[in-house]
Design an enzyme around this catalytic site. Structure first.
Site, PDB file in Angstrom:
ATOM      1  N   ASP A  11       0.857  -1.169   0.000  1.00 12.41           N
ATOM      2  CA  ASP A  11       0.000   0.000   0.000  1.00 12.41           C
ATOM      3  C   ASP A  11       0.909   1.240   0.000  1.00 12.41           C
ATOM      4  O   ASP A  11       2.099   1.144   0.337  1.00 12.41           O
ATOM      5  CB  ASP A  11      -0.898   0.001   1.240  1.00 12.41           C
ATOM      6  CG  ASP A  11      -1.638   1.306   1.392  1.00 12.41           C
ATOM      7  OD1 ASP A  11      -2.319   1.725   0.429  1.00 12.41           O
ATOM      8  OD2 ASP A  11      -1.525   1.937   2.468  1.00 12.41           O
ATOM      9  N   ARG A  42      -7.551  13.356   6.337  1.00 15.52           N
ATOM     10  CA  ARG A  42      -7.287  11.956   6.056  1.00 15.52           C
ATOM     11  C   ARG A  42      -8.508  11.079   6.393  1.00 15.52           C
ATOM     12  O   ARG A  42      -8.898  10.209   5.612  1.00 15.52           O
ATOM     13  CB  ARG A  42      -6.063  11.494   6.848  1.00 15.52           C
ATOM     14  CG  ARG A  42      -5.774   9.994   6.803  1.00 15.52           C
ATOM     15  CD  ARG A  42      -5.454   9.482   5.414  1.00 15.52           C
ATOM     16  NE  ARG A  42      -4.981   8.095   5.423  1.00 15.52           N
ATOM     17  CZ  ARG A  42      -4.818   7.361   4.339  1.00 15.52           C
ATOM     18  NH1 ARG A  42      -5.079   7.872   3.128  1.00 15.52           N
ATOM     19  NH2 ARG A  42      -4.381   6.119   4.421  1.00 15.52           N
ATOM     20  N   SER A 117      -2.823   0.994  -4.776  1.00 13.94           N
ATOM     21  CA  SER A 117      -3.379   2.102  -3.994  1.00 13.94           C
ATOM     22  C   SER A 117      -4.729   2.561  -4.518  1.00 13.94           C
ATOM     23  O   SER A 117      -5.065   2.358  -5.688  1.00 13.94           O
ATOM     24  CB  SER A 117      -2.386   3.265  -4.078  1.00 13.94           C
ATOM     25  OG  SER A 117      -2.926   4.449  -3.544  1.00 13.94           O
ATOM     26  N   ASN A 118      -5.485   3.222  -3.618  1.00 15.17           N
ATOM     27  CA  ASN A 118      -6.690   3.939  -4.041  1.00 15.17           C
ATOM     28  C   ASN A 118      -6.332   5.205  -4.829  1.00 15.17           C
ATOM     29  O   ASN A 118      -7.209   5.847  -5.390  1.00 15.17           O
ATOM     30  CB  ASN A 118      -7.543   4.317  -2.818  1.00 15.17           C
ATOM     31  CG  ASN A 118      -8.442   3.175  -2.356  1.00 15.17           C
ATOM     32  OD1 ASN A 118      -8.674   2.211  -3.088  1.00 15.17           O
ATOM     33  ND2 ASN A 118      -8.950   3.282  -1.129  1.00 15.17           N
TER      34      ASN A 118
END
Lengths: 224, 224
Positions: A11, A42, A117-118
């Site tokens: 990640d 976040r 990852s997003n």
């Protein structure tokens, strides 16, 4: 450690890079609120990923991240200008990576090393470039390729499909408890990089291993 | 207000009932940490609903809520006994309802009034009974009937199917921004009961109306 690992999937945000590097710039724009705004930013960003996925929608990382920033700023009673917004979004492309990242990646050179990852390629590529990490990464995988956010099963399946290995031959690493839970749910072997000394998520999806930083994962390689 | 409303759907936790009623009991068990533990508990509970839904899993409300409680307690450096856990879970069945709830529900007696929640009948029914609200509610709808959490489209569709009205004839009310976003995404008319004076979620799914408490929704009825 039931099977030898052939691919290491990292990640990115929170795992290789410290998302709270932006705190300093937040503090500059919003004195005495840098830490709380950075944290709310976040938290809201993650919530929006989950919500879009639950609602069956997809929005690209830069849009979600900017919207989360604007929410966080308003929540703490501030207003944000276009220039400040642009500057903070740019700061997200220059996050600091954690100290041990380069050395650990270097020691894995005989294995497939990818990030997943997003984030989108347009955010991930400059981030890795600025950090000088591109030589250590064989492929940059993004949920944008399938438009399903982590921790959905489809997202991890998409990543696996790019690799040509079996799911149990993957070690998936993340500092995010929700990401490790999702990866475990999918069937990867998992190592939770518990940088913030948090409890294990109570989702009945415990990680295979827990380390305080990435150095711990070196016990998974055979030629160490 | 594009169409007359035939059914009023109320979210439960945060909307009719104050989830932070449990704070007092948290404080009793964990002195000086009651507020932070209560907040972390609720936040984690919501995160777990979203995560299970994203991962394609379903766990019933009491399980998720208890697991979130245990996480929250550990996160703040405490340990929880079986008795404390049972007492706090029991407190969740005796939450205080907001002041105006009874009067507003009473004024809607000529309409269909239902609740729809991520809770299960076993948690919702005693909660409404203890509060003396059962006479004001025509039906208790739970995601447990479809085993898909809000804010998934399937969950709202399930609720709609129980009512026999069109989706645009429903006014959906919630204090939770994510729930209002989901209901709007599905096609209900929406009223966000913004009890905590928060910014509108940045999801491009603005509520049709925003009120500071439930009294505001009375402008939707024709016989007021």
């Amino acid at each position: 450690m039931t099977k030898p690992i052939k691919a290491f999937i990292f990640d990115v945000y929170g795992t290789l890079f410290d998302v709270h590097t932006v705190q300093e710039k937040c503090e500059e724009f919003f004195p005495e609120k840098g830490e709380t705004i950075s944290q709310s930013w976040r938290q809201k960003q993650l919530e929006y990923f989950f919500l879009y996925q639950v609602m069956g929608k997809y929005r690209r990382f830069p849009v979600v991240t900017k919207n989360a920033l604007h929410y966080a700023v308003k929540k703490h009673g501030e207003e944000i200008t276009q220039e400040q917004s642009d500057a903070l979004m740019d700061a997200y492309l220059h996050l600091d990576h954690y100290d041990e990242v380069e050395e650990v990646l270097g020691k894995l050179e005989n294995y497939e090393r990818v990030v997943f990852s997003n984030g989108t390629p347009e955010t991930l590529t400059p981030l890795l470039e600025h950090a000088g990490l591109t030589d250590y990464i064989d492929d940059v995988l993004s949920v944008d390729g399938i438009k399903q956010f982590k921790p959905s099963q489809d997202s991890y399946l998409y990543a696996l499909d790019q690799l040509g290995v079996k799911r149990e031959e993957v070690l998936f690493m993340s500092s995010n408890g929700w990401d490790i839970s999702g990866a475990k749910n999918f069937g990867f072997q998992t190592a939770w990089i518990n940088r913030n000394r948090l409890p294990v998520e109570e989702l009945n999806l415990e990680p295979d291993k827990i380390y305080e930083d990435l150095n711990g994962i070196l016990e998974w390689i055979e030629d160490k």
